[in-house]
Motif scaffolding. Structure first.
Motif, PDB file in Angstrom:
ATOM      1  N   VAL A  56       0.843  -1.204   0.000  1.00 11.34           N
ATOM      2  CA  VAL A  56       0.000   0.000   0.000  1.00 11.34           C
ATOM      3  C   VAL A  56       0.875   1.249   0.000  1.00 11.34           C
ATOM      4  CG1 VAL A  56      -1.810   1.255   1.222  1.00 11.34           C
ATOM      5  CG2 VAL A  56      -1.800  -1.236   1.245  1.00 11.34           C
ATOM      6  N   LEU A  57       1.923   1.225   0.805  1.00 10.50           N
ATOM      7  CA  LEU A  57       2.827   2.364   0.883  1.00 10.50           C
ATOM      8  C   LEU A  57       3.484   2.645  -0.465  1.00 10.50           C
ATOM      9  CD1 LEU A  57       4.186   4.503   2.616  1.00 10.50           C
ATOM     10  CD2 LEU A  57       5.931   2.825   3.214  1.00 10.50           C
ATOM     11  N   GLU A  58       3.904   1.596  -1.155  1.00 13.26           N
ATOM     12  CA  GLU A  58       4.539   1.785  -2.463  1.00 13.26           C
ATOM     13  C   GLU A  58       3.570   2.383  -3.470  1.00 13.26           C
ATOM     14  OE1 GLU A  58       7.769   1.513  -3.271  1.00 13.26           O
ATOM     15  OE2 GLU A  58       7.951   1.243  -1.097  1.00 13.26           O
ATOM     16  N   VAL A  59       2.326   1.909  -3.443  1.00 11.56           N
ATOM     17  CA  VAL A  59       1.318   2.454  -4.366  1.00 11.56           C
ATOM     18  C   VAL A  59       1.057   3.927  -4.037  1.00 11.56           C
ATOM     19  CG1 VAL A  59      -1.119   2.375  -5.044  1.00 11.56           C
ATOM     20  CG2 VAL A  59       0.206   0.255  -4.854  1.00 11.56           C
ATOM     21  N   ALA A  60       0.915   4.237  -2.756  1.00 15.99           N
ATOM     22  CA  ALA A  60       0.651   5.624  -2.353  1.00 15.99           C
ATOM     23  C   ALA A  60       1.796   6.548  -2.763  1.00 15.99           C
ATOM     24  CB  ALA A  60       0.418   5.692  -0.841  1.00 15.99           C
ATOM     25  N   LYS A  61       3.017   6.105  -2.564  1.00 24.66           N
ATOM     26  CA  LYS A  61       4.174   6.919  -2.942  1.00 24.66           C
ATOM     27  C   LYS A  61       4.226   7.132  -4.455  1.00 24.66           C
ATOM     28  CE  LYS A  61       8.084   5.822  -0.918  1.00 24.66           C
ATOM     29  NZ  LYS A  61       9.168   4.969  -0.337  1.00 24.66           N
ATOM     30  N   LYS A  62       3.895   6.079  -5.209  1.00 25.13           N
ATOM     31  CA  LYS A  62       3.877   6.199  -6.678  1.00 25.13           C
ATOM     32  C   LYS A  62       2.808   7.197  -7.110  1.00 25.13           C
ATOM     33  CE  LYS A  62       5.023   4.529 -10.845  1.00 25.13           C
ATOM     34  NZ  LYS A  62       3.970   4.998 -11.731  1.00 25.13           N
ATOM     35  N   ARG A  63       1.640   7.129  -6.461  1.00 24.42           N
ATOM     36  CA  ARG A  63       0.562   8.072  -6.797  1.00 24.42           C
ATOM     37  C   ARG A  63       0.993   9.511  -6.518  1.00 24.42           C
ATOM     38  NH1 ARG A  63      -4.183   4.629  -5.848  1.00 24.42           N
ATOM     39  NH2 ARG A  63      -4.071   3.164  -7.610  1.00 24.42           N
ATOM     40  N   LEU A  64       1.656   9.713  -5.394  1.00 25.45           N
ATOM     41  CA  LEU A  64       2.120  11.060  -5.047  1.00 25.45           C
ATOM     42  C   LEU A  64       3.128  11.570  -6.072  1.00 25.45           C
ATOM     43  CD1 LEU A  64       2.554  10.771  -1.170  1.00 25.45           C
ATOM     44  CD2 LEU A  64       0.791  12.050  -2.382  1.00 25.45           C
ATOM     45  N   ASP A  65       4.033  10.697  -6.503  1.00 25.91           N
ATOM     46  CA  ASP A  65       5.032  11.094  -7.496  1.00 25.91           C
ATOM     47  C   ASP A  65       4.385  11.541  -8.800  1.00 25.91           C
ATOM     48  OD1 ASP A  65       7.137  10.579  -5.790  1.00 25.91           O
ATOM     49  OD2 ASP A  65       7.501   8.552  -6.558  1.00 25.91           O
ATOM     50  N   GLU A  66       3.215  10.976  -9.113  1.00 28.11           N
ATOM     51  CA  GLU A  66       2.549  11.283 -10.381  1.00 28.11           C
ATOM     52  C   GLU A  66       1.610  12.482 -10.291  1.00 28.11           C
ATOM     53  OE1 GLU A  66       0.604   7.638 -11.345  1.00 28.11           O
ATOM     54  OE2 GLU A  66       2.430   6.694 -12.151  1.00 28.11           O
ATOM     55  N   MET A  67       1.383  12.988  -9.077  1.00 33.18           N
ATOM     56  CA  MET A  67       0.450  14.106  -8.928  1.00 33.18           C
ATOM     57  C   MET A  67       1.060  15.409  -9.424  1.00 33.18           C
ATOM     58  SD  MET A  67      -1.460  13.425  -5.278  1.00 33.18           S
ATOM     59  CE  MET A  67      -2.376  11.898  -5.000  1.00 33.18           C
ATOM     60  N   LEU A  68       0.192  16.309  -9.810  1.00 34.29           N
ATOM     61  CA  LEU A  68       0.629  17.624 -10.273  1.00 34.29           C
ATOM     62  C   LEU A  68       1.259  18.418  -9.135  1.00 34.29           C
ATOM     63  CD1 LEU A  68       0.658  19.947 -12.379  1.00 34.29           C
ATOM     64  CD2 LEU A  68      -1.680  20.497 -11.653  1.00 34.29           C
ATOM     65  N   TYR A  69       0.706  18.242  -7.935  1.00 29.34           N
ATOM     66  CA  TYR A  69       1.183  19.019  -6.784  1.00 29.34           C
ATOM     67  C   TYR A  69       0.859  18.280  -5.496  1.00 29.34           C
ATOM     68  CZ  TYR A  69       0.815  22.476  -3.025  1.00 29.34           C
ATOM     69  OH  TYR A  69       0.913  23.135  -1.835  1.00 29.34           O
ATOM     70  N   VAL A  70       1.816  18.276  -4.551  1.00 29.63           N
ATOM     71  CA  VAL A  70       1.607  17.736  -3.213  1.00 29.63           C
ATOM     72  C   VAL A  70       2.128  18.766  -2.215  1.00 29.63           C
ATOM     73  CG1 VAL A  70       2.129  15.905  -1.566  1.00 29.63           C
ATOM     74  CG2 VAL A  70       1.839  15.349  -3.991  1.00 29.63           C
ATOM     75  N   GLY A  71       1.237  19.292  -1.380  1.00 26.45           N
ATOM     76  CA  GLY A  71       1.636  20.279  -0.393  1.00 26.45           C
ATOM     77  C   GLY A  71       1.780  19.663   0.984  1.00 26.45           C
ATOM     78  N   LEU A  72       2.395  20.387   1.887  1.00 26.73           N
ATOM     79  CA  LEU A  72       2.558  19.945   3.270  1.00 26.73           C
ATOM     80  C   LEU A  72       1.983  21.004   4.203  1.00 26.73           C
ATOM     81  CD1 LEU A  72       6.211  18.534   3.220  1.00 26.73           C
ATOM     82  CD2 LEU A  72       4.076  17.228   3.242  1.00 26.73           C
ATOM     83  N   THR A  73       1.127  20.596   5.100  1.00 23.41           N
ATOM     84  CA  THR A  73       0.497  21.518   6.040  1.00 23.41           C
ATOM     85  C   THR A  73       1.543  22.244   6.872  1.00 23.41           C
ATOM     86  OG1 THR A  73      -1.393  20.009   6.177  1.00 23.41           O
ATOM     87  CG2 THR A  73      -1.238  21.717   7.870  1.00 23.41           C
ATOM     88  N   GLU A  74       2.570  21.534   7.288  1.00 23.45           N
ATOM     89  CA  GLU A  74       3.590  22.127   8.146  1.00 23.45           C
ATOM     90  C   GLU A  74       4.401  23.212   7.436  1.00 23.45           C
ATOM     91  OE1 GLU A  74       2.106  18.552   9.809  1.00 23.45           O
ATOM     92  OE2 GLU A  74       3.013  18.877   7.842  1.00 23.45           O
ATOM     93  N   ASP A  75       4.527  23.124   6.116  1.00 19.40           N
ATOM     94  CA  ASP A  75       5.241  24.139   5.329  1.00 19.40           C
ATOM     95  C   ASP A  75       4.226  24.942   4.525  1.00 19.40           C
ATOM     96  OD1 ASP A  75       7.718  23.237   6.240  1.00 19.40           O
ATOM     97  OD2 ASP A  75       7.854  21.743   4.643  1.00 19.40           O
ATOM     98  N   HIS A  76       3.278  25.534   5.255  1.00 21.85           N
ATOM     99  CA  HIS A  76       2.128  26.151   4.591  1.00 21.85           C
ATOM    100  C   HIS A  76       2.536  27.264   3.632  1.00 21.85           C
ATOM    101  CE1 HIS A  76      -1.992  27.415   3.966  1.00 21.85           C
ATOM    102  NE2 HIS A  76      -1.647  28.658   4.283  1.00 21.85           N
ATOM    103  N   ARG A  77       3.378  28.190   4.070  1.00 23.26           N
ATOM    104  CA  ARG A  77       3.741  29.322   3.206  1.00 23.26           C
ATOM    105  C   ARG A  77       4.464  28.845   1.948  1.00 23.26           C
ATOM    106  NH1 ARG A  77       4.222  34.755   3.801  1.00 23.26           N
ATOM    107  NH2 ARG A  77       3.653  34.622   6.014  1.00 23.26           N
ATOM    108  N   GLU A  78       5.461  27.963   2.134  1.00 21.26           N
ATOM    109  CA  GLU A  78       6.197  27.451   0.983  1.00 21.26           C
ATOM    110  C   GLU A  78       5.284  26.661   0.053  1.00 21.26           C
ATOM    111  OE1 GLU A  78       9.786  24.252  -0.026  1.00 21.26           O
ATOM    112  OE2 GLU A  78       9.408  24.869   2.054  1.00 21.26           O
ATOM    113  N   SER A  79       4.411  25.836   0.648  1.00 17.27           N
ATOM    114  CA  SER A  79       3.506  25.019  -0.164  1.00 17.27           C
ATOM    115  C   SER A  79       2.507  25.884  -0.919  1.00 17.27           C
ATOM    116  CB  SER A  79       2.767  24.019   0.731  1.00 17.27           C
ATOM    117  OG  SER A  79       3.646  23.047   1.246  1.00 17.27           O
ATOM    118  N   ALA A  80       1.979  26.910  -0.255  1.00 17.69           N
ATOM    119  CA  ALA A  80       1.003  27.795  -0.903  1.00 17.69           C
ATOM    120  C   ALA A  80       1.648  28.555  -2.060  1.00 17.69           C
ATOM    121  CB  ALA A  80       0.426  28.767   0.120  1.00 17.69           C
TER     122      ALA A  80
END
Length: 322
Positions: free
Chosen positions: A269-293
């Protein structure tokens, strides 16, 4: 950013015991089932992952700050006429609606089975899983507690029915995962309130806001309860993998049960999730809100403006975008 995303997912994949082993989910059967699913999910011919396609699917992981992105960015970029019909818990919408260009929902990745993959870009936001557990607990208590002030609502069941009778209103009780978490918390709050009425208030409540058992379910009970184990633990990973209990594809529920029965299968499951994230247009992080925004504005916002501008120009010249 990629390292941080991978770390967040690794933290999310908690080791849990939710379902007991059974003949229906023996290890050999489950291993074959999960491997087959993972193999088909890891195969992808996605190209130009950072180029915005016709439709934008915002996979909204709960308690990550997604409402900020939706109202401050997406609602400003896309007019209401370009939004797909609201889905959230329904999973019954027609993505072929004319000019449907933006889908924002708590649905998991399995909803992609209703979309044209080659024309859909996916974006999401992740959050430190420990913080997300705290936030889910606090939000469940907050929403459930709102109903305690209504003296005519004497039980959680009556409250849920009353709220759902209001036509045209999208209630939190209709949205995954709150449709499960809030009624459960409401039932608990009503029970503790009734106990106080019978026994009288305690002499002291203590100073730990996460352990006020006379008033609300303590955090440690919440975390270890089967409902939380089913929905909160591994929540973001299962949502990105398309394996929540709200999955749109029936076969995914068998994969989910197998993984939750046999902990070692979680690595697939972890490998599939990581692959999906790699293919996404954008992945943000709540903790790095300003940089992610800022990255969202530069990577996604700029492309949306350019794309819609080109689409409007084509329409005015008599061309049909679709």
């Amino acid at each position: 950013m990629d390292h941080a995303v991978s770390l967040a997912l690794l933290l999310v994949l908690l080791v849990t015991n939710v379902y007991p082993s059974s003949s229906a989910y023996d290890f050999e059967h489950c291993e074959n089932t999960v491997k087959k699913w993972a193999s088909s999910s890891l195969h992808s011919d996605t190209k130009d992952g950072h180029i915005l396609k016709d439709m934008l699917f915002f996979l909204h992981v709960p308690r990550t700050g997604g409402r900020t992105y939706f109202y401050c960015f997406l609602k400003k970029l896309y007019s209401s006429s370009l939004e797909c019909p609201r889905s959230y818990d329904k999973l019954r919408f027609d993505p072929r609606k004319r000019n449907c260009r933006l889908l924002a929902t708590h649905d998991d990745y399995s909803i992609m089975s209703k979309l044209a993959r080659e024309r859909t870009s996916v974006v999401t936001i992740l959050r430190n899983p420990i913080d997300r557990v705290f936030s889910a607990y606090e939000f469940s208590v907050e929403v459930a507690a709102r109903f305690l002030v209504h003296s005519n609502l004497t039980s959680a069941t009556k409250t849920s029915k009353t709220v759902r009778l209001k036509k045209g209103v999208i209630s939190t009780l209709d949205i995954w995962p709150w449709k499960y978490l809030v009624p459960w918390m409401m039932e608990d709050l009503f029970a503790r309130r009734d106990a106080r009425k019978r026994n009288g208030p305690p002499n002291a409540y203590g100073n730990d806001s996460y352990n006020m058992k006379e008033i609300v379910m303590p955090l440690h009970e919440f975390i270890n309860h089967p409902v939380a184990l089913d929905i909160i633990h591994n929540g973001a990973t299962f949502q990105v993998a398309g394996l929540t209990n709200n999955s749109n594809i029936w076969e995914m529920h068998e994969v989910r049960h197998c993984v939750m029965t046999h902990q070692t299968l979680g690595k697939y499951v972890l490998e599939v999730a990581k692959k999906r994230l790699d293919e996404m247009l954008y992945v943000g992080l709540t903790e790095d809100h300003r940089e992610s925004a800022t990255m969202f504005a530069n990577l996604v916002g700029a492309q949306v403006i350019s794309q819609l501008g080109a689409s409007n120009a084509a329409t005015e010249s008599g061309s049909v975008f679709w």
